[in-house]
Design a protein around this motif. Structure first.
Motif, short mmCIF file in Angstrom:
data_model
loop_
_atom_site.label_atom_id
_atom_site.label_comp_id
_atom_site.label_asym_id
_atom_site.label_seq_id
_atom_site.Cartn_x
_atom_site.Cartn_y
_atom_site.Cartn_z
N ASN A 110 0.83 -1.20 0.00
CA ASN A 110 0.00 0.00 0.00
C ASN A 110 0.87 1.26 0.00
O ASN A 110 0.60 2.22 -0.73
CB ASN A 110 -0.95 -0.02 1.20
N THR A 111 1.92 1.25 0.81
CA THR A 111 2.83 2.39 0.87
C THR A 111 3.50 2.60 -0.49
O THR A 111 3.60 3.74 -0.97
CB THR A 111 3.91 2.16 1.95
N LEU A 112 3.94 1.53 -1.12
CA LEU A 112 4.57 1.64 -2.43
C LEU A 112 3.60 2.21 -3.47
O LEU A 112 3.99 3.04 -4.30
CB LEU A 112 5.08 0.27 -2.89
N GLU A 113 2.36 1.79 -3.42
CA GLU A 113 1.37 2.32 -4.36
C GLU A 113 1.17 3.81 -4.14
O GLU A 113 1.04 4.58 -5.11
CB GLU A 113 0.05 1.56 -4.21
N ASN A 114 1.14 4.25 -2.89
CA ASN A 114 0.99 5.67 -2.59
C ASN A 114 2.20 6.46 -3.09
O ASN A 114 2.05 7.57 -3.62
CB ASN A 114 0.80 5.90 -1.09
#
Length: 127
Positions: A110-114
């Motif tokens: 999720n952090t990488l997508e953000n």
């Protein structure tokens, strides 16, 4: 970064602060790749007149960046995001090695997508 690319970027950010004539000449020179003579013909001035105008415009763009620092701040944000992305990818790899890391791996993804979303907004190529 090449000087032409650098001024092209500065022009995108600060071009609206130039006069209409300066902006048009700079766009023709840096974005359309017209020669000084070709630009001079369009404006009815000498090649030297175009050269002088472009040099003054370049100085103005350099001064705007020196005082406002928008490009520097943008690059610092990109560098920080890329650093966090690198750390997150490393953490993801570590989580995949252990069975209890699934929840952590999901949060890292999720952090990488953000991060990728923000980098795309900033116009940075994703790795």
């Amino acid at each position: 970064m090449s000087k032409n690319l650098e001024y092209g970027i500065l022009l995108d950010v600060y071009g609206c602060l130039l006069t209409d004539k300066q902006l048009e000449m700079m766009e023709l020179y840096y974005n359309e790749d017209l020669s000084l003579s070709e630009i001079g013909e369009q404006f009815g001035i000498s090649r030297q007149g175009v050269h002088d105008s472009i040099k003054r415009s370049e100085q103005a763009l350099d001064e705007f960046e020196s005082k406002l620092g928008i490009l520097k701040a943008r690059q610092e944000e990109i560098n920080a995001l890329l650093s966090v992305k690198s750390d997150a990818l490393e953490a993801l790899e570590q989580c995949r090695k252990v069975s209890f890391g699934k929840n952590i791996a999901d949060k890292v993804i999720n952090t990488l997508e953000n991060i990728d979303s923000r980098l795309a907004e900033l116009g940075e190529e994703q790795e």
